[in-house]
Design a protein around this motif. Structure first.
Motif, short mmCIF file in Angstrom:
data_model
loop_
_atom_site.label_atom_id
_atom_site.label_comp_id
_atom_site.label_asym_id
_atom_site.label_seq_id
_atom_site.Cartn_x
_atom_site.Cartn_y
_atom_site.Cartn_z
N ILE A 162 0.90 -1.18 0.00
CA ILE A 162 0.00 0.00 0.00
C ILE A 162 0.93 1.22 0.00
CG2 ILE A 162 -1.90 1.17 1.20
CD1 ILE A 162 -2.61 -1.71 0.50
N ILE A 163 0.96 1.91 -1.11
CA ILE A 163 1.99 2.94 -1.32
C ILE A 163 1.45 4.36 -1.15
CG2 ILE A 163 3.67 3.88 -2.97
CD1 ILE A 163 3.62 1.19 -4.42
N VAL A 164 2.19 5.16 -0.38
CA VAL A 164 2.00 6.61 -0.38
C VAL A 164 3.17 7.21 -1.15
CG1 VAL A 164 2.29 8.64 1.09
CG2 VAL A 164 0.57 6.96 1.67
N GLU A 165 2.85 8.10 -2.10
CA GLU A 165 3.90 8.75 -2.91
C GLU A 165 3.99 10.22 -2.51
OE1 GLU A 165 3.56 7.95 -7.09
OE2 GLU A 165 4.97 9.53 -7.67
N LEU A 166 5.20 10.66 -2.17
CA LEU A 166 5.43 12.08 -1.85
C LEU A 166 6.10 12.71 -3.05
CD1 LEU A 166 6.69 11.70 1.84
CD2 LEU A 166 4.40 12.38 1.06
N GLU A 167 5.36 13.60 -3.71
CA GLU A 167 5.86 14.18 -4.96
C GLU A 167 6.72 15.41 -4.70
OE1 GLU A 167 2.54 15.13 -7.50
OE2 GLU A 167 1.50 13.28 -6.95
N GLY A 168 7.61 15.68 -5.64
CA GLY A 168 8.43 16.90 -5.56
C GLY A 168 7.63 18.13 -5.96
N GLN A 198 0.87 12.98 -3.24
CA GLN A 198 0.69 14.39 -2.90
C GLN A 198 2.05 15.09 -2.83
OE1 GLN A 198 -2.48 14.71 0.05
NE2 GLN A 198 -1.41 16.51 0.87
N THR A 199 2.05 16.38 -3.15
CA THR A 199 3.34 17.09 -3.15
C THR A 199 3.83 17.40 -1.74
OG1 THR A 199 4.63 18.95 -4.00
CG2 THR A 199 2.35 19.42 -3.41
N GLY A 200 5.13 17.26 -1.55
CA GLY A 200 5.82 17.72 -0.34
C GLY A 200 6.88 18.74 -0.73
N GLN A 209 4.89 16.75 7.30
CA GLN A 209 3.49 17.16 7.52
C GLN A 209 2.52 16.39 6.63
OE1 GLN A 209 3.04 21.47 7.14
NE2 GLN A 209 5.02 21.74 8.10
N VAL A 210 2.87 16.25 5.36
CA VAL A 210 1.98 15.54 4.42
C VAL A 210 1.85 14.08 4.85
CG1 VAL A 210 1.78 14.75 2.02
CG2 VAL A 210 2.44 17.10 2.49
N MET A 211 2.97 13.50 5.27
CA MET A 211 2.93 12.09 5.71
C MET A 211 2.04 11.93 6.94
SD MET A 211 4.19 9.23 4.67
CE MET A 211 3.23 7.86 5.25
N GLU A 212 2.13 12.89 7.86
CA GLU A 212 1.28 12.83 9.07
C GLU A 212 -0.20 12.79 8.67
OE1 GLU A 212 4.18 15.21 12.19
OE2 GLU A 212 2.34 16.19 11.53
N THR A 213 -0.57 13.67 7.73
CA THR A 213 -1.97 13.73 7.29
C THR A 213 -2.37 12.45 6.55
OG1 THR A 213 -1.64 16.08 7.00
CG2 THR A 213 -3.61 15.16 5.98
N TYR A 225 7.09 6.00 -1.23
CA TYR A 225 8.00 6.39 -2.31
C TYR A 225 8.09 7.91 -2.28
CZ TYR A 225 9.42 7.74 -7.07
OH TYR A 225 10.04 8.34 -8.15
N ALA A 226 9.27 8.43 -1.96
CA ALA A 226 9.47 9.88 -1.92
C ALA A 226 10.33 10.29 -3.12
CB ALA A 226 10.16 10.27 -0.62
N HIS A 227 9.97 11.41 -3.77
CA HIS A 227 10.73 11.86 -4.94
C HIS A 227 12.10 12.41 -4.56
CE1 HIS A 227 7.03 12.51 -7.85
NE2 HIS A 227 7.06 11.30 -7.30
N ASN A 228 12.34 12.64 -3.27
CA ASN A 228 13.72 12.96 -2.85
C ASN A 228 13.94 12.56 -1.39
OD1 ASN A 228 12.73 15.11 -1.29
ND2 ASN A 228 14.21 16.60 -2.07
N ASP A 229 15.21 12.56 -1.01
CA ASP A 229 15.57 12.07 0.33
C ASP A 229 15.05 12.96 1.44
OD1 ASP A 229 16.89 9.89 -0.71
OD2 ASP A 229 18.87 10.81 -0.62
#
Ligand code: AHR
Length: 321
Positions: A162-168, A198-200, A209-213, A225-229
């Motif tokens: 189950i993937i959450v993607e954090l976009e740049g 969602q963008t971070g 913050q986005v991950m918390e939500t 999956y995060a678009h950057n470290d």
């Protein structure tokens, strides 16, 4: 902004109509006045990139004018304007987003200044290498996203991811391409589902913050999956605060290769980071020299990226930033 975009479209058609859509030559001389218009300095990657230009300046005989747009595309455009007024010979530009920086590229070109895009590119439907700028120096961001997905497909041990993607940064070339590469590859394996993307803004704090939500909406997430470290580290903080165990019950995959990410891999909290190097100074010097000497420069000077996992992170942490 709308007025500015209209002005840029008008400028583009004037350039095309006047037959100016080819890159200006660069005179061979002892010293060059070089512009480097950085977009922001709020993370180790940007700081390392700017340092790489400063470190290169003396050995490459540059009088370097470096600016910091503090996360504003409008300020980055204004910084380029100011560099043009100061009479730079050549411009190195990492465009924060794909579209808003096109007027800056066009203006420098119209002022007879060769432009090299570094680390990020602009909308390829509007501005093209060899016509509006000399070349893009940088990574294959689609490939980076694909490699992050490939690592996950090979190493994920559960039945369902189950993937959450954090976009740049929205509208930036690495965010667009890293998403495309990862999403398309992961769609080929039906164990995985991206439940939120969602963008971070490539920033640690926003990533947290986005991950918390998103954790509240999707408590069953077991892959990030995060678009950057920086965003990956922010996500790890949010997960730990929520009592989760990154590296054990959540697999973290990311891109860049920062020191904090390599340490997180060594600590067992992160699975992989695909390299995206910020050390562009020496390459910029080399390519600029070749261009001044009249050599043909490919429209994309591609940077090769490594991959860091538990197998090699300790070996490379001393060279990380
Ligand atoms: O353009 C490259 C990206 O920009 C890096 O991956 C990211 O960390 C930076 O802000």
């Amino acid at each position: 902004m709308t007025k500015k975009l209209l002005a840029s479209a008008a400028l583009l058609s004037v350039l095309a109509g006047a037959g100016l859509a080819e890159t200006p030559p660069l005179e061979q001389k002892e010293r060059y006045k070089v512009g480097f218009a950085q977009m922001e300095s709020n993370n180790p990657w940007r700081i390392a990139e700017t340092k790489s230009f400063h470190d290169t300046a003396e050995s490459c005989n540059w009088d370097l004018i470096a600016t910091d747009a503090a996360g504003s595309a409008a300020k980055q455009v204004a910084d380029v304007d100011s560099m043009i007024a100061q009479g730079i010979d050549v411009l190195f530009l990492p465009p924060r987003e794909e579209k808003p920086l096109i007027p800056a590229v066009m203006k420098a070109q119209a002022a007879g200044i060769p432009v090299f895009l570094v680390d990020r590119s602009v909308d390829p439907d509007v501005a093209k290498p060899g016509e509006h700028f000399v070349a893009f120096l940088g990574s294959d961001f689609i490939d980076q996203g694909e490699r992050a997905a490939d690592w996950l497909i090979e190493n994920f041990e559960g039945d369902q991811g189950i993937i959450v993607e954090l976009e740049g940064t929205t509208g930036s070339s690495p965010a667009n391409d890293r998403k495309q590469g990862f999403d398309e590859r992961i769609a080929q394996d039906d164990r995985f589902q991206i439940v939120a993307s969602q963008t971070g803004d490539f920033a640690r704090d926003l990533g947290r913050q986005v991950m918390e939500t998103l954790l509240q909406a999707h408590p069953d997430v077991n892959v990030v999956y995060a678009h950057n470290d920086e965003m990956a580290i922010g996500a790890i903080q949010a997960l730990e605060l929520a009592g989760r165990k990154p590296g054990e019950d959540v697999t973290i995959v990311s891109i860049d290769g920062t020191r904090d990410a390599l340490q997180a891999i060594i600590d067992g909290k992160m699975g992989v980071t695909v390299e995206s190097s910020p050390f562009f100074g020496p390459l910029a010097c080399e390519v600029m020299g070749k261009y001044a000497a009249g050599e043909e420069i490919p429209g994309w000077v591609q940077v090769e990226d490594r991959i860091f996992t538990a197998d090699n992170a300790a070996e490379h942490i001393d060279e990380a930033y």
